[in-house]
Write an enzyme that holds these catalytic residues in place. Structure first.
Site, PDB file in Angstrom:
ATOM      1  N   GLY A  93       0.838  -1.201   0.000  1.00 16.95           N
ATOM      2  CA  GLY A  93       0.000   0.000   0.000  1.00 16.95           C
ATOM      3  C   GLY A  93       0.869   1.245   0.000  1.00 16.95           C
ATOM      4  O   GLY A  93       0.445   2.313   0.449  1.00 16.95           O
ATOM      5  N   GLY A  94       2.084   1.108  -0.524  1.00 18.36           N
ATOM      6  CA  GLY A  94       3.053   2.205  -0.471  1.00 18.36           C
ATOM      7  C   GLY A  94       2.867   3.257  -1.545  1.00 18.36           C
ATOM      8  O   GLY A  94       3.591   4.249  -1.579  1.00 18.36           O
ATOM      9  N   SER A  95       1.899   3.057  -2.427  1.00 20.60           N
ATOM     10  CA  SER A  95       1.741   4.013  -3.535  1.00 20.60           C
ATOM     11  C   SER A  95       1.027   5.299  -3.109  1.00 20.60           C
ATOM     12  O   SER A  95       1.130   6.313  -3.788  1.00 20.60           O
ATOM     13  CB  SER A  95       0.995   3.362  -4.704  1.00 20.60           C
ATOM     14  OG  SER A  95      -0.280   2.925  -4.289  1.00 20.60           O
ATOM     15  N   ASP A 116      -0.784  -7.903  -6.600  1.00 20.27           N
ATOM     16  CA  ASP A 116      -1.930  -7.918  -5.694  1.00 20.27           C
ATOM     17  C   ASP A 116      -1.508  -8.700  -4.445  1.00 20.27           C
ATOM     18  O   ASP A 116      -1.111  -9.866  -4.558  1.00 20.27           O
ATOM     19  CB  ASP A 116      -3.110  -8.594  -6.414  1.00 20.27           C
ATOM     20  CG  ASP A 116      -4.387  -8.575  -5.591  1.00 20.27           C
ATOM     21  OD1 ASP A 116      -4.312  -8.691  -4.352  1.00 20.27           O
ATOM     22  OD2 ASP A 116      -5.463  -8.447  -6.188  1.00 20.27           O
ATOM     23  N   SER A 135      -7.433  -1.330  12.040  1.00 17.13           N
ATOM     24  CA  SER A 135      -8.327  -0.163  12.020  1.00 17.13           C
ATOM     25  C   SER A 135      -9.076  -0.099  13.343  1.00 17.13           C
ATOM     26  O   SER A 135      -9.361  -1.139  13.957  1.00 17.13           O
ATOM     27  CB  SER A 135      -9.331  -0.301  10.877  1.00 17.13           C
ATOM     28  OG  SER A 135     -10.422   0.584  11.083  1.00 17.13           O
ATOM     29  N   TYR A 171     -15.193  -5.403   6.461  1.00 17.66           N
ATOM     30  CA  TYR A 171     -13.937  -4.658   6.662  1.00 17.66           C
ATOM     31  C   TYR A 171     -13.474  -4.818   8.109  1.00 17.66           C
ATOM     32  O   TYR A 171     -12.316  -5.139   8.385  1.00 17.66           O
ATOM     33  CB  TYR A 171     -14.170  -3.187   6.320  1.00 17.66           C
ATOM     34  CG  TYR A 171     -12.980  -2.289   6.564  1.00 17.66           C
ATOM     35  CD1 TYR A 171     -11.929  -2.233   5.648  1.00 17.66           C
ATOM     36  CD2 TYR A 171     -12.907  -1.476   7.706  1.00 17.66           C
ATOM     37  CE1 TYR A 171     -10.832  -1.402   5.873  1.00 17.66           C
ATOM     38  CE2 TYR A 171     -11.822  -0.648   7.928  1.00 17.66           C
ATOM     39  CZ  TYR A 171     -10.787  -0.603   7.015  1.00 17.66           C
ATOM     40  OH  TYR A 171      -9.707   0.208   7.241  1.00 17.66           O
ATOM     41  N   ILE A 185      -8.470   8.751   9.145  1.00 17.43           N
ATOM     42  CA  ILE A 185      -7.286   9.451   8.655  1.00 17.43           C
ATOM     43  C   ILE A 185      -7.581  10.021   7.264  1.00 17.43           C
ATOM     44  O   ILE A 185      -8.203   9.348   6.438  1.00 17.43           O
ATOM     45  CB  ILE A 185      -6.083   8.460   8.554  1.00 17.43           C
ATOM     46  CG1 ILE A 185      -5.873   7.681   9.877  1.00 17.43           C
ATOM     47  CG2 ILE A 185      -4.813   9.189   8.117  1.00 17.43           C
ATOM     48  CD1 ILE A 185      -5.508   8.499  11.099  1.00 17.43           C
TER      49      ILE A 185
END
Ligand SMILES: NC(=O)c1ccc[n+]([C@@H]2O[C@H](COP(=O)([O-])OP(=O)(O)OC[C@H]3O[C@@H](n4cnc5c(N)ncnc54)[C@H](OP(=O)(O)O)[C@@H]3O)[C@@H](O)[C@H]2O)c1
Length: 243
Positions: A13-15, A64, A141, A154, A187
């Site tokens: 998820g670094g993008s 992915d 989360s 989720y 966030i």
């Protein structure tokens, strides 16, 4: 306190969003970052945005996180360059009541958020245990423990991440491999875009505002650099978890 200078970090998820904020802070502290996401263009752009001194080298790999083959390729690439820190930040959200959530969407959320994190942990732990050093930071989360309307699957995926990390901590701790969780509240990122149009959400938070991805990144830096932080679930939520 540990230094992350020269450490090899993989950040899923670094993008963008929280993952990119963590990569930016780690790169600023002179770590070497490999960013994972699904889209080459955004990964390339993200890598270019990282602070880079002469001895630093940042990379990206597009896959992915729910696909074991992607993790195999990453580990193959890292054979001569072992991973010191893994941050599992890749994730997707949900915006539907359970009764209206198609099975395909349910599978996708669990696959990306939970299976993706499990695969990441499973891929890195043996080499870390052999080297007797390593750090895993999983992004859960607030909803994992507090729940939320339209977020059942989720929340289940994120609660799974806490259970995963808490068990893993027992398995790897004696090998000086640390595993921790960050539980962010709301966030400002693409994921929460449009959620707070009228300011109602902010009013529910004791600090009266949403958090910034950089504030989650600071928590990740703490977990990466504190030698005895292990099996923690760290809330970064402006006080919301205590309400
Ligand atoms: N923002 C919040 O309020 C909040 C609160 C609590 C927890 N979190 C968690 O924090 C993490 C980061 O969230 P964010 O707010 O930064 O979200 P974001 O801005 O939507 O970013 C999500 C990141 O995950 C990547 N990603 C999504 N699906 C992927 C897949 N299948 N394989 C590989 N990469 C994938 C995305 O890259 P591509 O789309 O290019 O693949 C992107 O880099 C997530 O796990 C989220 O659940 C966020």
């Amino acid at each position: 306190m540990l230094s992350i200078r020269g450490r090899r970090c993989v950040i899923t998820g670094g993008s963008r969003g929280i993952g990119l904020a963590i990569a930016k802070l780690f790169a600023f502290k002179e770590a070497n970052c490999t960013l994972i996401g699904r889209h080459e263009e955004s990964l390339e752009k993200a890598v270019q945005s990282l602070c880079s001194k002469p001895l630093q080298s940042h990379k990206w790999l597009a896959f992915d996180v729910s696909d074991p083959k992607g993790w195999e390729e990453l580990m193959q690439n890292k054979k001569s360059n072992p991973i010191d820190i893994l941050v599992n930040a890749a994730g997707i959200s949900q915006n539907s009541f359970l009764m209206n959530t198609p099975e395909a969407e349910l599978d996708k959320i669990l696959d990306v958020n939970l299976k993706g994190t499990i695969l990441g942990c499973k891929s890195v732990i043996l080499p870390m245990m052999k080297r007797k050093t390593g750090c895993i930071i999983n992004i859960s989360s607030l909803l994992a423990t507090h729940g939320g309307r339209g977020a059942s699957v989720y929340a289940a995926s994120k609660a799974g991440i806490i259970g995963l990390t808490r068990s893993l901590a027992w398995e790897v701790g004696r090998f000086n491999v640390r595993a921790n969780v960050i539980q962010p509240g709301y966030i400002h990122t693409d994921m929460t875009k449009g959620m707070n149009k009228d300011g109602d959400l902010a009013a529910l938070i004791p600090m009266g505002r949403l958090g910034e991805a950089t504030e989650v990144a600071e928590a990740a830096l703490f977990l990466a650099t504190n030698k005895y932080a292990h099996n923690c679930v760290l809330n970064i939520d402006g006080g919301l978890s205590a309400t």
